[in-house]
Design a protein around this motif. Structure first.
Motif: not given
Length: 703
Positions: A74-82, A110-118
């Motif tokens: 699992v790889a997490v991409v965190v996007i800054d929405d401040s 072999d990679l699950e990508v999760r994108v989340v915003r702040s």
């Protein structure tokens, strides 16, 4: 006891006897073979082969083949929405980098990508005051074991306010990379509130400490700062840059006193939002000084005294006329009082020190000279407060209306009185006035639940607003503004019946409390006012008016963008609407006639304290986890064969970042779906080897 040979393939040992017994037997057998070898007996090596085969058979080895299904990392991409991400091209770069990055990650099966915003799932108030990216990361990987984490990528300007104090604890997550969306060597000017009190005494100034900084160090000598209190006329002072400066704020009224500060722009500016700041000081009254003037003893006099003395914040001076001049009973004056009452000191020297003057059932009797009454009228015009409760004397020739106070009293006596039971009621306008709106016991479509009164002076309003009426709908409570001051007139002295509980009593305490606060100009009791309340990032706009007002209001946000908001009237004198603030700062709200301010977020919010893009905050995290810090501008192109940052899958013990690329850890985790167990020594083969070895050894010895 499996022994791994290759991934998914292992040798398992399942001894047929307990290890202590098996060890003893094998040891004894090898000892016998050793003795034979020392005696140089024939067939010793054949016996050794037979014993070895038998020992191996008792150990019972088998080949185990596991059927494994790989589990995606699992790889997490965190996007800054401040809010700081809205500066310049940062938002566009962020979205472009996120799109490019997710496209590159899709090629890894072999990679699950999760994108989340702040801002997703975050507390709204906190999300506009600070940037919390690690909270967003924790929410995204809450259901993922750490052994499956390939790493994380933060797309941000670098101003992250929840960086863990011990970054080393993040190492098991995998590399945490940072893609910076700003530009190198950015400059900005800001104004900060270093120190400010939350409360101040009305009438006394409070001391603030402010500071203007030019970042990253290109200091000017000084800068002009504009000050505006409660939306009034602005003033300008010059302050040195890079030094703390003390400023005095006068606390002019109770409630919120808002001081706006705005520093002139510098040569380098990222945003003007942090060129503004606000200080909110709640004004409180130290001691409320009340002068109660009673014209004659009566049942309601104790009600006034008990009500005012019950409040420890009230200093009461009670001037009462126990014996009027026309009453002569022969008692020498020296026996009536030990100390002469300081009339001159009260009504001339120290009159302006009182916050409220109450005339209770007073009539002209020559005790107070006309000059003193004229002083009181001037006191009101200059900003004082006067409450007059009319007794029988107000309708007669000795009425206060026939004194200099008549010029400020809103209602003139007709000369008649009403002496029969009546029920005080709130007028239609009174239901919109904050002094009488929503009084306990008042009902819209039915008589109020409080008790009756029995005496009222008939008056004719010349000025002001009638908020309560009595017998035959005659004016009972009239409120008026005179010059800078305020006057209230109650055309009856029967309010004491409510305090005695007659016919269930009434809301005398609440009514008189509101009345006193309105007279002393408390902002919460203003009848024509525009105000704003802030809860987190929600702004509630409220307009009070005595008549319905259909106008919308204009909201100017910290970036000087305007929007309109339509208010909804609730028929109690209030029109309300709520709006969500997108960024912290000072919001100016106006209906064209009145203006109010709303301070969203902390007065000195960290989100705007420093808006320059930097990797300094994330550097300890990158060092602890093996991640990298890269500038989006170095790899961000709209054309070309490989736009954006390059992504690689890396072994945990290898480097996780390099020039123009970032790595995500390949953990190789799996689940076992089945097992195949194949014995290495079949029973038939073991028996043949053992017996063959023994027979050959016996034959060898027989020669």
């Amino acid at each position: 006891m499996p022994v791994d040979l290759l991934s998914g393939l292992s040798v398992a040992l399942a001894p047929l006897l307990p290890w202590p017994v098996l060890g003893a037997l094998i040891g004894f057998a090898f000892l016998v073979v050793l003795v034979a070898a020392l005696r140089r007996a024939r067939g010793t090596w054949l016996r050794l082969l037979a014993v070895a085969v038998l020992a191996l058979a008792l150990i019972n080895p088998s080949l185990v083949q596991e059927k494994r299904d790989p589990i995606k990392d699992v790889a997490v991409v965190v996007i800054d929405d401040s809010p700081s991400q809205t500066i310049g091209d940062r938002r566009a770069r962020t979205e472009r980098a996120a799109e490019q990055l997710t496209e590159r990650l899709k090629r890894f099966d072999d990679l699950e990508v999760r994108v989340v915003r702040s801002t997703e799932g975050a507390d709204n108030g906190g999300s506009i005051n600070e940037t919390h990216l690690f909270d967003a990361l924790n929410r995204a990987m809450a259901d993922v074991p750490r052994r499956r984490m390939a790493g994380a990528v933060f797309i941000t300007d670098g101003q992250v306010h929840d960086v863990p104090q011990v970054p080393g604890k993040l190492a098991d997550i995998g590399p945490i990379h940072t893609l910076l969306t700003g530009d190198r060597d950015e400059g900005d000017r800001r104004i900060a509130i270093v120190q400010a009190p939350n409360y101040g005494i009305v009438g006394k100034p409070v001391e603030l400490t402010i500071r203007v900084d030019d970042m990253p160090g290109h200091q000017s000598a000084d800068a002009a700062v504009t000050l505006r209190q409660d939306g009034g006329t602005p003033g300008t002072i010059r302050v040195p840059v890079g030094r703390d400066v003390r400023v005095d704020l006068p606390v002019t009224h109770g409630g919120q006193n808002v001081l706006e500060l705005e520093v002139e722009p510098a040569k380098q500016e990222l945003t003007l939002a942090n060129n503004r700041a606000a200080v909110v000081v709640n004004g409180v009254r130290d001691r409320l000084r009340v002068l109660l003037v009673s014209g004659e003893p009566h049942a309601g006099e104790r009600t006034w005294r008990n009500l005012l003395k019950a409040d420890p914040a009230v200093d009461l001076v009670h001037f009462t006329i126990l014996r009027p001049p026309e009453k002569q009973d022969g008692t020498p004056i020296r026996e009536l009082s030990l100390i002469a009452f300081p009339i001159r000191e009260l009504f001339e020297v120290k009159l302006d020190e009182f916050d409220l003057i109450i005339f209770d059932r007073y009539r002209r009797r020559g005790v107070l000279p006309q000059m003193y009454l004229e002083n009181i009228a001037d006191y009101v015009r200059k900003g004082g407060a006067l409450l007059e409760t009319s007794g029988q004397g107000y309708a007669g020739p000795l009425s206060l209306y026939r004194t200099p106070l008549g010029s400020i009293l809103p209602a003139a006596p007709s000369g008649q009185t009403v002496d029969r039971p009546f029920l005080p009621t709130v007028t239609d306008v009174g239901r919109r006035h904050p002094v009488t709106a929503g009084l306990p016991g008042d009902r819209l479509d039915a008589p109020p639940t409080w008790g009756r009164w029995f005496h009222q002076v008939d008056v004719t309003p010349n000025n002001g607003t009638v908020v309560m009426q009595g017998a035959d709908n005659r004016p009972l409570l009239v409120l008026d503004r005179v010059g800078k001051g305020r006057v209230a007139q109650l055309a009856s002295d029967q309010i004491w019946l409510w305090s005695r509980g007659f016919e269930g009593g009434g809301p005398q305490a609440e009514l008189l409390r509101r009345l006193a606060h309105w007279l002393m100009k408390e902002p919460e009791l203003e009848e024509n006012d525009l105000r704003a309340h802030v809860d987190g990032n929600r702004i509630t706009v409220e307009r009070r008016s005595l008549t319905p007002d259909p106008r919308s209001v204009t909201i100017t946000d910290p970036s000087d963008q305007t929007s309109t908001l339509q208010l909804t009237d609730d028929r109690t004198g209030r029109a309300i609407a709520t709006v969500t603030a997108a960024a912290p700062g000072i919001y100016r709200i106006s209906d064209g006639e009145r203006t109010t301010l709303a301070v969203v977020g902390a007065v000195n919010t960290p989100e705007l304290a420093d808006v320059r893009s930097t990797g300094d905050r994330m550097k300890p995290v990158a060092e602890a986890t093996g991640g990298g810090i890269h500038w989006v501008t170095d790899t961000d192109t709209d054309s070309g064969p490989n736009p954006g940052i390059d992504v690689r899958r890396t072994q945990p013990d290898r480097s996780q970042t390099g020039s123009g690329w970032i790595g995500l850890r390949a953990n190789g985790d799996y689940t076992v779906t089945g097992v195949t167990d194949v014995p290495l020594l079949p029973v038939g083969a073991v028996l043949a080897l053992v017996l063959g070895g023994l027979l050959m050894a016996w034959r060898r010895e027989g020669r």
